[in-house]
Design an enzyme around this catalytic site. Structure first.
Site, PDB file in Angstrom:
ATOM      1  N   LYS A 191       1.219  -1.076  -0.348  1.00 61.08           N
ATOM      2  CA  LYS A 191       0.099   0.072   0.101  1.00 61.08           C
ATOM      3  C   LYS A 191       0.623   1.527   0.277  1.00 61.08           C
ATOM      4  CE  LYS A 191      -1.966   3.475   2.576  1.00 61.08           C
ATOM      5  NZ  LYS A 191      -2.175   4.082   2.005  1.00 61.08           N
ATOM      6  N   GLY A 244       6.604   4.652   8.334  1.00 61.82           N
ATOM      7  CA  GLY A 244       5.583   6.753   8.390  1.00 61.82           C
ATOM      8  C   GLY A 244       6.016   7.032   9.454  1.00 61.82           C
ATOM      9  N   SER A 245       4.944   7.067   9.625  1.00 58.01           N
ATOM     10  CA  SER A 245       4.752   8.545  11.246  1.00 58.01           C
ATOM     11  C   SER A 245       4.687   7.896  12.461  1.00 58.01           C
ATOM     12  CB  SER A 245       4.226   9.455  11.259  1.00 58.01           C
ATOM     13  OG  SER A 245       2.989   8.612  11.166  1.00 58.01           O
ATOM     14  N   GLU A 267       9.187   1.162  11.523  1.00 61.24           N
ATOM     15  CA  GLU A 267       9.867   2.080  10.734  1.00 61.24           C
ATOM     16  C   GLU A 267       9.742   3.109  11.167  1.00 61.24           C
ATOM     17  OE1 GLU A 267      12.771   0.915  10.478  1.00 61.24           O
ATOM     18  OE2 GLU A 267      12.920  -1.336  10.203  1.00 61.24           O
ATOM     19  N   CYS A 302      13.630  10.807   7.291  1.00 56.06           N
ATOM     20  CA  CYS A 302      12.935  10.184   8.720  1.00 56.06           C
ATOM     21  C   CYS A 302      14.378  10.858   9.337  1.00 56.06           C
ATOM     22  CB  CYS A 302      12.935   9.097   8.125  1.00 56.06           C
ATOM     23  SG  CYS A 302      14.609   7.714   7.353  1.00 56.06           S
ATOM     24  N   GLU A 401       8.730  16.271  14.740  1.00 55.59           N
ATOM     25  CA  GLU A 401       9.251  15.782  14.003  1.00 55.59           C
ATOM     26  C   GLU A 401       8.963  17.142  12.585  1.00 55.59           C
ATOM     27  OE1 GLU A 401       8.698  11.930  11.383  1.00 55.59           O
ATOM     28  OE2 GLU A 401      10.342  12.432  10.813  1.00 55.59           O
TER      29      GLU A 401
HETATM   30  P1  NAD Z   1       2.230   8.474   7.350  1.00 58.27           P
HETATM   31  O1  NAD Z   1       2.463   7.451   9.154  1.00 58.27           O
HETATM   32  O2  NAD Z   1       0.955   9.423   7.777  1.00 58.27           O
HETATM   33  O3  NAD Z   1       1.846   7.345   6.500  1.00 58.27           O
HETATM   34  C1  NAD Z   1       2.424   5.867   5.957  1.00 58.27           C
HETATM   35  C2  NAD Z   1       1.489   5.146   5.588  1.00 58.27           C
HETATM   36  O4  NAD Z   1       0.444   4.642   6.367  1.00 58.27           O
HETATM   37  C3  NAD Z   1       0.399   6.273   3.896  1.00 58.27           C
HETATM   38  O5  NAD Z   1       1.091   4.834   3.408  1.00 58.27           O
HETATM   39  C4  NAD Z   1      -0.502   6.528   4.960  1.00 58.27           C
HETATM   40  O6  NAD Z   1      -1.963   6.427   3.856  1.00 58.27           O
HETATM   41  C5  NAD Z   1      -0.141   4.930   5.672  1.00 58.27           C
HETATM   42  N1  NAD Z   1      -1.495   4.847   6.430  1.00 58.27           N
HETATM   43  C6  NAD Z   1      -1.991   6.276   7.398  1.00 58.27           C
HETATM   44  N2  NAD Z   1      -2.680   6.109   8.596  1.00 58.27           N
HETATM   45  C7  NAD Z   1      -2.948   4.940   8.151  1.00 58.27           C
HETATM   46  C8  NAD Z   1      -3.421   3.655   9.586  1.00 58.27           C
HETATM   47  N3  NAD Z   1      -4.477   3.912   9.814  1.00 58.27           N
HETATM   48  N4  NAD Z   1      -3.833   2.595   9.090  1.00 58.27           N
HETATM   49  C9  NAD Z   1      -3.234   2.158   8.361  1.00 58.27           C
HETATM   50  N5  NAD Z   1      -2.458   2.765   7.705  1.00 58.27           N
HETATM   51  C10 NAD Z   1      -2.386   4.543   7.883  1.00 58.27           C
HETATM   52  O7  NAD Z   1       3.880   9.045   6.521  1.00 58.27           O
HETATM   53  P2  NAD Z   1       4.195   9.964   6.232  1.00 58.27           P
HETATM   54  O8  NAD Z   1       3.735  11.220   6.271  1.00 58.27           O
HETATM   55  O9  NAD Z   1       3.644   9.018   4.492  1.00 58.27           O
HETATM   56  O10 NAD Z   1       5.486   9.667   6.215  1.00 58.27           O
HETATM   57  C11 NAD Z   1       5.928  10.533   6.609  1.00 58.27           C
HETATM   58  C12 NAD Z   1       7.017   9.834   7.721  1.00 58.27           C
HETATM   59  O11 NAD Z   1       7.779   8.558   7.421  1.00 58.27           O
HETATM   60  C13 NAD Z   1       7.455  10.315   8.487  1.00 58.27           C
HETATM   61  O12 NAD Z   1       7.578  10.198  10.134  1.00 58.27           O
HETATM   62  C14 NAD Z   1       8.901   9.238   8.263  1.00 58.27           C
HETATM   63  O13 NAD Z   1      10.534   9.958   9.709  1.00 58.27           O
HETATM   64  C15 NAD Z   1       8.904   8.297   8.108  1.00 58.27           C
HETATM   65  N6  NAD Z   1       9.692   7.326   7.450  1.00 58.27           N
HETATM   66  C16 NAD Z   1      10.662   6.708   7.787  1.00 58.27           C
HETATM   67  C17 NAD Z   1      11.958   6.131   7.768  1.00 58.27           C
HETATM   68  C18 NAD Z   1      12.339   4.847   8.054  1.00 58.27           C
HETATM   69  O14 NAD Z   1      12.917   4.009   7.826  1.00 58.27           O
HETATM   70  N7  NAD Z   1      13.025   4.511  10.148  1.00 58.27           N
HETATM   71  C19 NAD Z   1      12.249   6.180   6.122  1.00 58.27           C
HETATM   72  C20 NAD Z   1      10.821   7.125   5.663  1.00 58.27           C
HETATM   73  C21 NAD Z   1      10.005   7.833   6.084  1.00 58.27           C
END
Ligand code: NAD
Length: 497
Positions: A191, A244-245, A267, A302, A401
């Site tokens: 996804k 993600g976050s 992650e 990130c 962040e």
């Molecule tokens: P996000 O958490 O908003 O979204 C990430 C993914 O989760 C997206 O595909 C989103 O559609 C999905 N999502 C959102 N709500 C959900 C739910 N309720 N249930 C299931 N899936 C859901 O993050 P973002 O804004 O897309 O990305 C930025 C974040 O990613 C930052 O915090 C960044 O630090 C982190 N990040 C971490 C790494 C790592 O390796 N640690 C690498 C890249 C980015």
């Protein structure tokens, strides 16, 4: 390297055919509901595609297909050496289509085309290739059993993996998951973020071309609260791997507890400290590195070095070097091969970044450079790389962040104080330390609560070392053989002899 010019990329962008449908059971398909969402480019606001807005019914279709493929065994029981060959072909196909994938990535999320082409696509292909190459070189174990017993310790594919990924490195984050997940024989439902779905959709077709059987890789574009949540709550998904976050990462743990206790590997975010001691051997290199650590990928990284901790005795000398280095990071049209900073992913993210810049002012930090939206006339979402000095680590801009090009400069007087400030964060993804004193480097690196620590550099690493976080930056690791743990279950088989 490519010889394509800005005009070439513009022309290709005009002619680009963009697929927006989901990919289920080996075919592109509309969402069951027929719903779509608009995919708008942050480069200039152009409409790129109407993308399938998947939901629970689509998740169900994909899970049924993925489970059937896993049970059928054409992939899950294929000899590792044969899976390896297919994974390498898959990686090769990414490279064969590198220009198209890079263009999709840049138009979709705003990063410079040179980065998409030279970093993201090769990095994604390398993740597939590295994992594929490893899979026929990993051995299981025989336990130290009594004479009349044989104890086998084996790793088996978990089954159906849901991979939920973010928008900042859409293709690369997806392939950090796909490489080990597919190589170990699992079926995957990917996804992508609703902000950047296009390369994931395209790559599904390349997987089929490479020889991955239908149903083994499905791609479901859509929103997190709809299809993402449906996957995370699904009773027949064995593992969710997520980048993600931290906020959504925590939610996924709840969903797992509310459903089938699926394994959840996270992650998440970061607020990484970059510590520069007065005895750093090369302050110029440290300054250039500090600038790229906050400006690369528009700061949407990130591991962005978003907290610059500088020893007080060199602050007045060092900060001007960083300001000067940041002048080399000027936002421009990402389709220009010379551009180093592109557009923020969308208007919402731009407004978030601008609101943090306001919070920096309101909190009493001193704006040194940047701070404004620029190039508004293009219709794109561009923000100047920004530095705040005089930041206290308790301020919002030092604790939260931002995920944009906003650097907080914090001063310290001793190694103990630097370590205390560095660790005073909910996150623990990465950290860096600059010093010519090898003992100080090691002692500081040991004391830092972070999954990656860099010494006299920022952002080193490749597929050979694990990548992931301490604390609220997550659990588990991407990259390296350690990543394979997430995609396999450990089994003990006892044979009475
Ligand atoms: P996000 O958490 O908003 O979204 C990430 C993914 O989760 C997206 O595909 C989103 O559609 C999905 N999502 C959102 N709500 C959900 C739910 N309720 N249930 C299931 N899936 C859901 O993050 P973002 O804004 O897309 O990305 C930025 C974040 O990613 C930052 O915090 C960044 O630090 C982190 N990040 C971490 C790494 C790592 O390796 N640690 C690498 C890249 C980015």
């Amino acid at each position: 390297m490519s010889n394509l010019t800005r005009a070439d990329w513009d022309q290709r962008a005009q002619q680009l055919k963009v697929e927006g449908r989901a990919f289920i059971d080996g075919e592109y398909t509309a969402a069951v509901s027929g719903a779509t969402f608009e995919c708008i480019s942050p480069v200039d606001g152009r409409h790129l595609a109407n993308v399938a807005s998947c939901d629970a019914e689509d998740a169900q279709r994909a899970v049924v297909s993925a489970r059937a493929a896993f049970e059928a065994g054409a992939w899950s029981r294929l000899a590792p050496a044969k899976r390896k060959a297919v994974m390498i072909r898959f990686a090769d196909l990414l490279m064969d289509n590198a220009e198209e994938l890079a263009l999709l990535e840049t138009l979709d999320m705003g990063k410079p085309i040179s980065d998409s082409l030279n970093i993201d696509v090769p990095g994604a292909a390398n993740a597939l290739r590295w994992s594929g190459e490893a899979i026929d070189k990993i051995y299981d174990e025989v336990a130290a059993t009594p004479h009349d017993q044989l104890g086998l310790v084996t790793r088996e594919a978990v089954g159906v993996v849901g991979a939920i990924v973010p928008w900042n490195f859409p293709l690369m984050m997806a392939c950090w998951k796909l490489g080990p997940a597919l190589s170990t024989g699992n079926s995957v439902i990917l996804k992508p973020s609703e902000k950047s779905p296009l390369t994931a959709i395209r790559v599904a077709q390349l997987a089929i071309e490479a020889g991955i059987p239908k149903g083994v890789l499905n791609v479901l574009p859509g929103y997190g609260h709809t299809v993402g949540k449906a996957l995370a709550l699904h009773m027949d998904i064995d593992t969710v791997v997520f980048t993600g976050s931290s906020k959504i990462a925590k939610q996924l743990m709840i969903y797992a507890g509310e459903s089938n206790m699926k394994r959840v590997w996270l992650e998440a975010g970061g607020k990484s400290p970059n510590i520069v001691f007065a005895d750093a051997a090369d302050l110029q290199a440290a300054a250039e590195s500090a600038a790229s650590a906050i400006a690369f990928n528009q700061g949407e990284v990130c591991t962005a070095g978003s907290r610059l901790l500088v020893e007080r005795s060199i602050k007045d000398k060092f900060l001007p070097l960083v300001v000067e280095a940041l002048k080399g990071w000027k936002p421009g049209n990402p389709l220009d091969p010379d551009t180093t900073v592109g557009a923020l992913v969308d208007t919402q993210q731009m407004n978030t970044v601008l609101s943090y810049i306001k919070a920096g002012h309101d909190g009493g930090a001193n704006l040194v450079t940047g701070g404004k939206r620029i190039l508004e006339e293009t219709g794109g979402t561009y923000v100047e790389p920004t530095i705040f000095d005089g930041v206290d680590n308790a301020m919002r801009i030092a604790q939260e962040e931002i995920f944009g090009p906003v650097l907080s400069v914090i001063t310290f007087d001793s190694a103990e104080e630097a370590i205390r400030i560095a660790n005073d964060t909910p996150y623990g993804l990465a950290a860096a330390v600059w010093t010519a004193d090898i003992s100080k480097a090691h002692l500081t690196a040991k004391a830092l609560r972070a999954g990656s620590v860099w010494v006299n550099q920022y952002d080193g690493g490749d597929m050979t070392a694990p990548f992931g976080g301490f604390k609220q930056s997550g659990n588990g690791r991407d990259k390296s053989l350690h990543a394979f743990d997430k995609y396999t279950e450990l089994k003990a088989t006892w044979i009475k002899l």
